[in-house]
Write a protein that holds these residues in place. Structure first.
Motif, mmCIF file in Angstrom:
data_model
loop_
_atom_site.group_PDB
_atom_site.id
_atom_site.type_symbol
_atom_site.label_atom_id
_atom_site.label_comp_id
_atom_site.label_asym_id
_atom_site.label_seq_id
_atom_site.Cartn_x
_atom_site.Cartn_y
_atom_site.Cartn_z
ATOM 1 N N ILE A 65 63.035 14.968 99.066
ATOM 2 C CA ILE A 65 61.993 15.692 98.318
ATOM 3 C C ILE A 65 61.880 15.124 96.906
ATOM 4 C CG2 ILE A 65 61.355 17.929 97.328
ATOM 5 C CD1 ILE A 65 62.609 19.219 99.864
ATOM 6 N N ASN A 66 63.014 14.833 96.277
ATOM 7 C CA ASN A 66 62.991 14.231 94.933
ATOM 8 C C ASN A 66 62.286 12.874 94.942
ATOM 9 O OD1 ASN A 66 64.320 16.418 93.816
ATOM 10 N ND2 ASN A 66 66.333 15.471 93.953
ATOM 11 N N LYS A 67 62.494 12.088 96.001
ATOM 12 C CA LYS A 67 61.838 10.786 96.113
ATOM 13 C C LYS A 67 60.327 10.957 96.279
ATOM 14 C CE LYS A 67 65.713 8.071 97.742
ATOM 15 N NZ LYS A 67 66.266 7.217 98.789
ATOM 16 N N PHE A 68 59.913 11.944 97.081
ATOM 17 C CA PHE A 68 58.486 12.226 97.236
ATOM 18 C C PHE A 68 57.876 12.638 95.903
ATOM 19 C CE2 PHE A 68 58.715 12.842 101.985
ATOM 20 C CZ PHE A 68 57.740 11.902 102.282
ATOM 21 N N GLU A 69 58.594 13.488 95.161
ATOM 22 C CA GLU A 69 58.107 13.922 93.841
ATOM 23 C C GLU A 69 57.876 12.715 92.935
ATOM 24 O OE1 GLU A 69 60.932 16.584 92.087
ATOM 25 O OE2 GLU A 69 60.696 18.050 93.692
ATOM 26 N N ALA A 70 58.840 11.810 92.900
ATOM 27 C CA ALA A 70 58.735 10.625 92.043
ATOM 28 C C ALA A 70 57.587 9.723 92.487
ATOM 29 C CB ALA A 70 60.049 9.855 92.047
ATOM 30 N N LEU B 9 54.843 10.564 94.193
ATOM 31 C CA LEU B 9 53.555 11.212 93.913
ATOM 32 C C LEU B 9 53.271 11.260 92.419
ATOM 33 C CD1 LEU B 9 53.487 14.083 96.550
ATOM 34 C CD2 LEU B 9 52.491 11.801 96.671
ATOM 35 N N LYS B 10 54.312 11.417 91.611
ATOM 36 C CA LYS B 10 54.137 11.388 90.152
ATOM 37 C C LYS B 10 53.596 10.036 89.723
ATOM 38 C CE LYS B 10 57.479 10.130 87.734
ATOM 39 N NZ LYS B 10 58.658 9.777 86.995
ATOM 40 N N ASN B 11 54.139 8.970 90.276
ATOM 41 C CA ASN B 11 53.692 7.625 89.927
ATOM 42 C C ASN B 11 52.258 7.368 90.385
ATOM 43 O OD1 ASN B 11 56.102 7.002 88.646
ATOM 44 N ND2 ASN B 11 57.023 6.193 90.505
ATOM 45 N N ILE B 12 51.917 7.832 91.579
ATOM 46 C CA ILE B 12 50.547 7.679 92.064
ATOM 47 C C ILE B 12 49.591 8.468 91.167
ATOM 48 C CG2 ILE B 12 48.962 8.166 93.974
ATOM 49 C CD1 ILE B 12 51.366 7.664 95.870
ATOM 50 N N LEU C 146 43.098 13.792 92.731
ATOM 51 C CA LEU C 146 44.385 13.195 93.103
ATOM 52 C C LEU C 146 45.433 13.370 92.004
ATOM 53 C CD1 LEU C 146 43.194 9.908 94.845
ATOM 54 C CD2 LEU C 146 44.022 12.006 95.922
ATOM 55 N N THR C 147 45.012 13.183 90.752
ATOM 56 C CA THR C 147 45.952 13.349 89.636
ATOM 57 C C THR C 147 46.526 14.759 89.630
ATOM 58 O OG1 THR C 147 44.795 11.713 88.298
ATOM 59 C CG2 THR C 147 46.188 13.279 87.117
ATOM 60 N N THR C 148 45.662 15.733 89.752
ATOM 61 C CA THR C 148 46.097 17.129 89.709
ATOM 62 C C THR C 148 46.947 17.493 90.921
ATOM 63 O OG1 THR C 148 44.073 17.677 88.521
ATOM 64 C CG2 THR C 148 45.302 19.507 89.490
ATOM 65 N N GLY C 149 46.451 17.186 92.106
ATOM 66 C CA GLY C 149 47.142 17.581 93.326
ATOM 67 C C GLY C 149 48.474 16.894 93.537
ATOM 68 N N LEU C 150 48.542 15.620 93.186
ATOM 69 C CA LEU C 150 49.775 14.874 93.439
ATOM 70 C C LEU C 150 50.856 15.133 92.390
ATOM 71 C CD1 LEU C 150 48.304 11.453 94.626
ATOM 72 C CD2 LEU C 150 49.048 13.392 96.019
ATOM 73 N N ALA C 151 50.472 15.600 91.222
ATOM 74 C CA ALA C 151 51.456 15.836 90.156
ATOM 75 C C ALA C 151 52.065 17.241 90.209
ATOM 76 C CB ALA C 151 50.806 15.598 88.795
ATOM 77 N N LEU C 152 51.582 18.100 91.081
ATOM 78 C CA LEU C 152 52.073 19.485 91.120
ATOM 79 C C LEU C 152 53.573 19.597 91.362
ATOM 80 C CD1 LEU C 152 49.269 21.348 93.114
ATOM 81 C CD2 LEU C 152 49.911 21.705 90.727
ATOM 82 N N GLY C 153 54.072 18.877 92.358
ATOM 83 C CA GLY C 153 55.501 18.957 92.685
ATOM 84 C C GLY C 153 56.380 18.513 91.532
ATOM 85 N N TYR C 154 56.019 17.402 90.908
ATOM 86 C CA TYR C 154 56.800 16.905 89.775
ATOM 87 C C TYR C 154 56.759 17.890 88.601
ATOM 88 C CZ TYR C 154 58.478 14.022 85.964
ATOM 89 O OH TYR C 154 59.184 13.558 84.891
ATOM 90 N N ALA C 155 55.567 18.416 88.320
ATOM 91 C CA ALA C 155 55.439 19.381 87.219
ATOM 92 C C ALA C 155 56.313 20.605 87.472
ATOM 93 C CB ALA C 155 53.980 19.795 87.043
ATOM 94 N N GLU C 156 56.373 21.048 88.715
ATOM 95 C CA GLU C 156 57.213 22.203 89.051
ATOM 96 C C GLU C 156 58.688 21.856 88.886
ATOM 97 O OE1 GLU C 156 58.754 25.789 90.197
ATOM 98 O OE2 GLU C 156 56.689 25.352 89.642
ATOM 99 N N SER C 157 59.090 20.683 89.336
ATOM 100 C CA SER C 157 60.502 20.322 89.242
ATOM 101 C C SER C 157 60.945 20.142 87.792
ATOM 102 C CB SER C 157 60.801 19.061 90.047
ATOM 103 O OG SER C 157 60.220 17.934 89.433
ATOM 104 N N GLN C 158 60.006 19.819 86.907
ATOM 105 C CA GLN C 158 60.314 19.660 85.484
ATOM 106 C C GLN C 158 60.113 20.953 84.700
ATOM 107 O OE1 GLN C 158 61.628 16.705 84.246
ATOM 108 N NE2 GLN C 158 61.727 16.409 86.453
ATOM 109 N N LYS C 159 59.757 22.015 85.400
ATOM 110 C CA LYS C 159 59.486 23.332 84.783
ATOM 111 C C LYS C 159 58.373 23.212 83.742
ATOM 112 C CE LYS C 159 62.755 25.207 87.134
ATOM 113 N NZ LYS C 159 62.422 25.028 88.511
ATOM 114 N N ALA C 160 57.365 22.408 84.053
ATOM 115 C CA ALA C 160 56.236 22.201 83.147
ATOM 116 C C ALA C 160 55.117 23.196 83.427
ATOM 117 C CB ALA C 160 55.710 20.774 83.297
ATOM 118 N N ASN C 161 55.446 24.272 84.113
ATOM 119 C CA ASN C 161 54.452 25.284 84.426
ATOM 120 C C ASN C 161 54.489 26.412 83.400
ATOM 121 O OD1 ASN C 161 56.923 26.264 85.158
ATOM 122 N ND2 ASN C 161 56.455 26.523 87.308
#
Length: 161
Positions: free
Chosen positions: A9-14, A16-19, A58-73
């Motif tokens: 899951i962490n790899k997917f987050e990274a 998608l964050k890069n994309i 794409l920017t919004t949808g793909l960055a959601l997981g990373y933003a959540e893992s960084q507590k950027a919500n």
């Protein structure tokens, strides 16, 4: 087994964050190029609105997981900080559980919506890009976001968060 899933899951987050970052840079470059083209050549770049709209989704949808893992919500810290540790943990478990259910449902419905768009052959207005591909990419982003929430719930139950 559990740690391998969390690493995946962490790899997917990274990824998608890069994309999402590439999409954001693409939006900026394309918008800048369009502004220069309008100013210097007195003509816009054909289809720039379609491309920028797709990149924004794409920017919004793909960055959601990373933003959540960084507590950027956004959180309601004022009320949350007044609670004791046990109550905060219970509220967090309930909130994340409801979020997993909600975003799991959103992911499923987005997938069904993408399937209906594929069947109907819906395309964008200017460039006639197939919209179902964008919806499926957004579905993937929301699915990974749901997995990120599930990871947080697992870590919370394991006492690691």
């Amino acid at each position: 087994m559990g740690n391998q899933v969390i690493v995946l899951i962490n790899k997917f987050e990274a990824l998608l964050k890069n994309i999402a970052a590439v999409c954001l840079i693409g939006m900026a470059l394309l918008t800048g190029a369009d502004i220069i083209s309008r100013g210097v050549l007195d003509t816009p770049i054909f289809g720039v609105e379609d491309i920028v709209a797709v990149l924004a989704v794409l920017t919004t949808g793909l960055a959601l997981g990373y933003a959540e893992s960084q507590k950027a919500n956004i959180g309601v810290e004022f009320l949350y900080s007044k609670m004791n540790a046990r109550t905060r943990r219970i509220v967090k478990i309930c909130t994340i559980s409801l979020s997993v259910a909600l975003f799991g449902l959103v992911t499923w419905r987005l997938y069904l919506y993408g399937c209906s768009m594929r069947e109907s052959g819906e395309v964008s207005m200017t460039l006639e890009l197939p919209t179902d591909m964008v919806i499926f990419a957004l579905t993937f982003g929301f699915g990974c976001f749901t997995l990120t929430l599930l990871k947080e719930l697992i870590l919370l139950f394991k006492g690691e968060e």
